[in-house]
Write an enzyme that holds these catalytic residues in place. Sequence first.
Site, PDB file in Angstrom:
ATOM      1  CD  GLN A 198      -3.287  -4.664   6.515  1.00 41.07           C
ATOM      2  OE1 GLN A 198      -3.178  -3.667   5.807  1.00 41.07           O
ATOM      3  NE2 GLN A 198      -3.938  -5.751   6.099  1.00 41.07           N
ATOM      4  CE  LYS A 251      -3.727  -2.531   2.176  1.00 41.18           C
ATOM      5  NZ  LYS A 251      -4.394  -2.965   3.407  1.00 41.18           N
ATOM      6  CG  ASP A 279      -9.660  -0.590   4.968  1.00 37.56           C
ATOM      7  OD1 ASP A 279      -9.414  -0.820   3.767  1.00 37.56           O
ATOM      8  OD2 ASP A 279      -8.943  -0.974   5.904  1.00 37.56           O
TER       9      ASP A 279
END
Length: 289
Positions: free
Chosen positions: A96, A52, A119
């Site tokens: 994460q 990322k 997200d």
Amino acid sequence: MGQILDGKALAQTLCEDIKKRADALKAQGVAPKLAVILVGEDPASQLYVRSKGKRAAELGILAEQYTYTATLSEAELLDRIRQLNRDDTVHGILVQLPLPGHLDPDQVIACIDPHKDVDGFHPQNAGALLSGQPGFVPCTPKGVLALVKSTGLPIAGKRCVVVGRSNIVGKPVALLMLKEDATVTICHSRTEGLGAITREADILIAAVGKAGLITADMIKEGAIVIDVGQVRIQGKWQGDVDFGPALEKAAYITPVPGGVGPMTIAMLMDNTVESAQRALQARSQHGSN
Ligand code: NAP
């Protein structure tokens, strides 16, 4: 023999446009910034976070990484998120997953400002997707939809079967396909007669995490097959679909790796730039009042 849906190539094309949008924002004084929080030393998570960061750097998106050992307390993690929520220069916050066992992912996600939840996992964004309101759409489902659309085949009225019902992939991807007017069935570990259901699918989306679960005999001739699953077996990434034989049966199929994975990262960048665009819009509206 079907065609391979090249997620890497499609992601590259999308990223060229995302970079232009990021550059335009910078020209207006807004530098899109993503904060990525990693807790613990899970090698797969470390790899995803690195990928990322690398993609963000290529697109001129600032990616600040906050790395903690697995001993981080929930209070410390929530404090960090609240700080990032308050920081106007940060447009996207990503924690994460999975988190170490003592940290409750629901509490952690709920702490993220929904306007920075790139997200798309916050209950407010999940609710927005369910009710057709604007919000952040989770990256993997958004990438899956783009892959399906890239075939140019119709979605409306088609039978779509999603295998997997997680909050981060299965459920949101099913909602996106429903929004496109597909007739959607969701399967899971308790589904009886899985093959009979998947064989009806014009669009089959596998999001399980069991290598080779979907065999060629479970696929309808000419179907679009999207393989979200990724498991590392003896150092090699494998998907849920038995790729070689399935390629003979499907019209289009995504490989693992190089299918859904790169699209997920591209969509994360897309959401981050979208968030920065909204921040700029809000600033100009505020300024003109
Ligand atoms: P998850 O939370 O573990 O969910 C897996 C789902 O599969 C569950 O709904 C489970 O059913 C269902 N399932 C398990 N065994 C099954 C079986 N034998 N038949 C039918 N359904 C079964 O996983 P996830 O987070 O959704 O991720 C799924 C896969 O996608 C994983 O391999 C993950 O690594 C991958 N993934 C890839 C990306 C990417 O960017 N490429 C992004 C996210 C996830 P129950 O609900 O009944 O337990």
